[in-house]
Design a protein around this motif. Structure first.
Motif, PDB file in Angstrom:
ATOM      1  N   ASP A 124      33.027  39.750  37.198  1.00  0.00           N
ATOM      2  CA  ASP A 124      33.363  40.279  38.520  1.00  0.00           C
ATOM      3  C   ASP A 124      34.863  40.503  38.707  1.00  0.00           C
ATOM      4  O   ASP A 124      35.282  41.139  39.685  1.00  0.00           O
ATOM      5  N   ASN A 125      35.663  39.974  37.769  1.00  0.00           N
ATOM      6  CA  ASN A 125      37.125  40.095  37.884  1.00  0.00           C
ATOM      7  C   ASN A 125      37.744  40.460  36.535  1.00  0.00           C
ATOM      8  O   ASN A 125      38.628  39.759  36.037  1.00  0.00           O
ATOM      9  N   PRO A 126      37.308  41.563  35.925  1.00  0.00           N
ATOM     10  CA  PRO A 126      37.821  41.904  34.589  1.00  0.00           C
ATOM     11  C   PRO A 126      39.299  42.273  34.625  1.00  0.00           C
ATOM     12  O   PRO A 126      39.800  42.799  35.628  1.00  0.00           O
ATOM     13  N   LEU A 127      39.990  41.970  33.540  1.00  0.00           N
ATOM     14  CA  LEU A 127      41.407  42.328  33.360  1.00  0.00           C
ATOM     15  C   LEU A 127      42.298  41.708  34.429  1.00  0.00           C
ATOM     16  O   LEU A 127      43.409  42.179  34.677  1.00  0.00           O
ATOM     17  N   ARG A 128      41.813  40.633  35.042  1.00  0.00           N
ATOM     18  CA  ARG A 128      42.579  39.968  36.106  1.00  0.00           C
ATOM     19  C   ARG A 128      42.759  38.498  35.730  1.00  0.00           C
ATOM     20  O   ARG A 128      41.770  37.783  35.589  1.00  0.00           O
ATOM     21  N   PRO A 129      43.992  38.025  35.556  1.00  0.00           N
ATOM     22  CA  PRO A 129      44.185  36.603  35.252  1.00  0.00           C
ATOM     23  C   PRO A 129      43.657  35.734  36.387  1.00  0.00           C
ATOM     24  O   PRO A 129      43.940  35.981  37.559  1.00  0.00           O
ATOM     25  N   LEU A 130      42.883  34.715  36.035  1.00  0.00           N
ATOM     26  CA  LEU A 130      42.302  33.803  37.016  1.00  0.00           C
ATOM     27  C   LEU A 130      42.794  32.389  36.733  1.00  0.00           C
ATOM     28  O   LEU A 130      42.659  31.893  35.607  1.00  0.00           O
ATOM     29  N   SER A 131      43.345  31.754  37.745  1.00  0.00           N
ATOM     30  CA  SER A 131      43.795  30.369  37.576  1.00  0.00           C
ATOM     31  C   SER A 131      42.596  29.439  37.483  1.00  0.00           C
ATOM     32  O   SER A 131      41.473  29.795  37.867  1.00  0.00           O
ATOM     33  N   ARG A 132      42.831  28.233  37.010  1.00  0.00           N
ATOM     34  CA  ARG A 132      41.759  27.240  36.959  1.00  0.00           C
ATOM     35  C   ARG A 132      41.234  26.930  38.362  1.00  0.00           C
ATOM     36  O   ARG A 132      40.040  26.735  38.558  1.00  0.00           O
ATOM     37  N   ASP A 133      42.165  26.879  39.328  1.00  0.00           N
ATOM     38  CA  ASP A 133      41.751  26.633  40.714  1.00  0.00           C
ATOM     39  C   ASP A 133      40.785  27.715  41.182  1.00  0.00           C
ATOM     40  O   ASP A 133      39.753  27.433  41.794  1.00  0.00           O
ATOM     41  N   ARG A 134      41.143  28.989  40.905  1.00  0.00           N
ATOM     42  CA  ARG A 134      40.301  30.099  41.342  1.00  0.00           C
ATOM     43  C   ARG A 134      38.957  30.084  40.630  1.00  0.00           C
ATOM     44  O   ARG A 134      37.907  30.317  41.242  1.00  0.00           O
ATOM     45  N   LEU A 135      38.959  29.775  39.356  1.00  0.00           N
ATOM     46  CA  LEU A 135      37.698  29.707  38.614  1.00  0.00           C
ATOM     47  C   LEU A 135      36.814  28.576  39.129  1.00  0.00           C
ATOM     48  O   LEU A 135      35.593  28.738  39.248  1.00  0.00           O
ATOM     49  N   MET A 136      37.430  27.443  39.457  1.00  0.00           N
ATOM     50  CA  MET A 136      36.642  26.341  40.019  1.00  0.00           C
ATOM     51  C   MET A 136      36.005  26.761  41.328  1.00  0.00           C
ATOM     52  O   MET A 136      34.845  26.456  41.608  1.00  0.00           O
ATOM     53  N   ASP A 137      36.742  27.503  42.165  1.00  0.00           N
ATOM     54  CA  ASP A 137      36.184  27.986  43.424  1.00  0.00           C
ATOM     55  C   ASP A 137      35.033  28.946  43.177  1.00  0.00           C
ATOM     56  O   ASP A 137      33.990  28.877  43.827  1.00  0.00           O
ATOM     57  N   LEU A 138      35.206  29.871  42.221  1.00  0.00           N
ATOM     58  CA  LEU A 138      34.180  30.870  41.945  1.00  0.00           C
ATOM     59  C   LEU A 138      32.935  30.264  41.303  1.00  0.00           C
ATOM     60  O   LEU A 138      31.813  30.667  41.602  1.00  0.00           O
ATOM     61  N   VAL A 139      33.151  29.273  40.441  1.00  0.00           N
ATOM     62  CA  VAL A 139      32.034  28.713  39.689  1.00  0.00           C
ATOM     63  C   VAL A 139      31.308  27.626  40.455  1.00  0.00           C
ATOM     64  O   VAL A 139      30.074  27.580  40.493  1.00  0.00           O
ATOM     65  N   ASN A 140      32.066  26.744  41.097  1.00  0.00           N
ATOM     66  CA  ASN A 140      31.443  25.576  41.704  1.00  0.00           C
ATOM     67  C   ASN A 140      31.495  25.545  43.222  1.00  0.00           C
ATOM     68  O   ASN A 140      30.702  24.854  43.850  1.00  0.00           O
ATOM     69  N   GLY A 141      32.448  26.249  43.829  1.00  0.00           N
ATOM     70  CA  GLY A 141      32.526  26.276  45.280  1.00  0.00           C
ATOM     71  C   GLY A 141      32.714  24.911  45.900  1.00  0.00           C
ATOM     72  O   GLY A 141      32.199  24.599  46.956  1.00  0.00           O
ATOM     73  N   GLY A 166      45.959  30.714  33.503  1.00  0.00           N
ATOM     74  CA  GLY A 166      44.563  30.298  33.309  1.00  0.00           C
ATOM     75  C   GLY A 166      43.898  31.141  32.254  1.00  0.00           C
ATOM     76  O   GLY A 166      44.310  31.128  31.095  1.00  0.00           O
ATOM     77  N   TYR A 167      42.899  31.957  32.648  1.00  0.00           N
ATOM     78  CA  TYR A 167      42.130  32.747  31.692  1.00  0.00           C
ATOM     79  C   TYR A 167      41.894  34.145  32.252  1.00  0.00           C
ATOM     80  O   TYR A 167      41.939  34.375  33.467  1.00  0.00           O
ATOM     81  N   MET A 168      41.574  35.089  31.325  1.00  0.00           N
ATOM     82  CA  MET A 168      41.311  36.461  31.750  1.00  0.00           C
ATOM     83  C   MET A 168      40.272  37.093  30.840  1.00  0.00           C
ATOM     84  O   MET A 168      40.302  36.907  29.613  1.00  0.00           O
ATOM     85  N   LEU A 169      39.350  37.852  31.423  1.00  0.00           N
ATOM     86  CA  LEU A 169      38.424  38.663  30.648  1.00  0.00           C
ATOM     87  C   LEU A 169      39.172  39.923  30.233  1.00  0.00           C
ATOM     88  O   LEU A 169      39.608  40.703  31.075  1.00  0.00           O
ATOM     89  N   ALA A 170      39.315  40.120  28.919  1.00  0.00           N
ATOM     90  CA  ALA A 170      40.207  41.169  28.402  1.00  0.00           C
ATOM     91  C   ALA A 170      39.543  42.524  28.270  1.00  0.00           C
ATOM     92  O   ALA A 170      40.173  43.479  27.805  1.00  0.00           O
ATOM     93  N   GLU A 171      38.286  42.652  28.657  1.00  0.00           N
ATOM     94  CA  GLU A 171      37.589  43.933  28.551  1.00  0.00           C
ATOM     95  C   GLU A 171      36.733  44.132  29.798  1.00  0.00           C
ATOM     96  O   GLU A 171      36.176  43.178  30.339  1.00  0.00           O
ATOM     97  N   ARG A 172      36.609  45.375  30.232  1.00  0.00           N
ATOM     98  CA  ARG A 172      35.793  45.669  31.407  1.00  0.00           C
ATOM     99  C   ARG A 172      34.353  45.952  30.960  1.00  0.00           C
ATOM    100  O   ARG A 172      34.127  46.801  30.079  1.00  0.00           O
ATOM    101  N   PRO A 173      33.360  45.257  31.552  1.00  0.00           N
ATOM    102  CA  PRO A 173      31.953  45.523  31.204  1.00  0.00           C
ATOM    103  C   PRO A 173      31.556  46.951  31.555  1.00  0.00           C
ATOM    104  O   PRO A 173      32.092  47.554  32.490  1.00  0.00           O
ATOM    105  N   VAL A 174      30.606  47.496  30.772  1.00  0.00           N
ATOM    106  CA  VAL A 174      30.142  48.863  30.984  1.00  0.00           C
ATOM    107  C   VAL A 174      28.637  48.828  31.246  1.00  0.00           C
ATOM    108  O   VAL A 174      27.895  48.164  30.506  1.00  0.00           O
ATOM    109  N   PRO A 175      28.153  49.498  32.306  1.00  0.00           N
ATOM    110  CA  PRO A 175      26.709  49.550  32.546  1.00  0.00           C
ATOM    111  C   PRO A 175      25.981  50.097  31.325  1.00  0.00           C
ATOM    112  O   PRO A 175      26.430  51.082  30.720  1.00  0.00           O
ATOM    113  N   GLN A 176      24.890  49.434  30.967  1.00  0.00           N
ATOM    114  CA  GLN A 176      24.142  49.864  29.785  1.00  0.00           C
ATOM    115  C   GLN A 176      23.363  51.130  30.104  1.00  0.00           C
ATOM    116  O   GLN A 176      22.731  51.257  31.142  1.00  0.00           O
ATOM    117  N   ALA A 177      23.429  52.060  29.180  1.00  0.00           N
ATOM    118  CA  ALA A 177      22.714  53.326  29.387  1.00  0.00           C
ATOM    119  C   ALA A 177      21.212  53.122  29.315  1.00  0.00           C
ATOM    120  O   ALA A 177      20.733  52.262  28.611  1.00  0.00           O
TER     121      ALA A 177
END
Length: 237
Positions: free
Chosen positions: A171-188, A226-237
């Motif tokens: 949901d956040n490709p190519l965007r650096p995410l801090s551990r704090d932000r990931l904890m919020d997104l994953v565990n709330g 923190g961490y970043m997804l280095a590639e943007r997902p592509v809808p499967q044809a």
């Protein structure tokens, strides 16, 4: 719409009663278990949408039951327990628990977290997915169905925790995410600065989806952030 069914597993009758009344007031269907034997009967015979689980059950470890639940069914688990130790929380989340609430708790908070977990983990019947499956560096992923296939088409055998973390990155490709932000997104949920759950979850996910987990190229470490997804997902044809 059929009411969602919640199983409350807690050996304290008072706690079960308080939770049952709160859940029923929100329109949920509720069943209870005061011990693991009763919990197992419900888990094998009752269609369930969510489980609340006390870790401190008489004579048995709730973490063992959480492992058993995860091996049987991919249903959301919220741990509601008097065990407040960071290690218990880390282990619980790594087992795939969707949230962790320490006793004593506020009912409004419990209800809010239950609703958040439902929103995160399941879609209402009749609501179509915008994208059923996507490709990501040769992987085929369908997060709503918890299905991730490797580059040879084999199942990556992801857990609920893996899927929540992967969804946060997708949901956040190519965007650096801090551990704090990931904890919020994953565990709330609130967490301790000493909590290394995200690092452990990232390491586990890398082992499943990276071409070379020792030199990750898909989920990259961003130094000082923190961490970043280095590639943007592509809808499967």
């Amino acid at each position: 719409m059929t009411p969602r069914k919640i199983l409350i597993i807690d050996d304290e009758t008072k706690v079960r009663t308080v939770l049952r009344k709160a859940f029923e007031s929100e329109g949920f269907d509720v069943v209870e278990a005061g011990d693991i034997a009763t919990a197992r009967r419900h888990l094998t015979a009752t269609p369930l949408d969510l489980v609340t689980l006390d870790l401190n059950l008489r004579g048995e470890d709730g973490l063992d039951l959480a492992r058993e639940i995860r091996s049987m069914r991919q249903i959301p688990i919220i741990m509601i327990t008097g065990k407040g130790d960071v290690i218990d929380r880390v282990v619980g989340l790594e087992l795939g628990a969707d949230d962790y609430i320490a006793k004593p708790f506020h009912l409004r908070e419990v209800l809010a977290r239950v609703k958040t977990v439902f929103r995160r983990s399941a879609r209402d019947p009749g609501v179509p997915n915008c994208v059923e499956s996507q490709t990501l560096d040769g992987l085929i992923i369908d997060l709503d169905r918890m299905d991730v296939r490797d580059r040879d088409g084999q199942s990556c055998e992801v857990t609920a925790a893996d899927v929540r973390l992967l969804r946060a990155f997708v949901d956040n490709p190519l965007r650096p995410l801090s551990r704090d932000r990931l904890m919020d997104l994953v565990n709330g949920t609130d967490w301790s600065p000493l909590d290394r759950t995200i690092d452990n979850q990232v390491a586990r996910l890398r082992k499943k989806i990276e071409r070379d987990p020792a030199n990750p190229e898909l989920i990259r470490t961003v130094r000082g952030v923190g961490y970043m997804l280095a590639e943007r997902p592509v809808p499967q044809a």
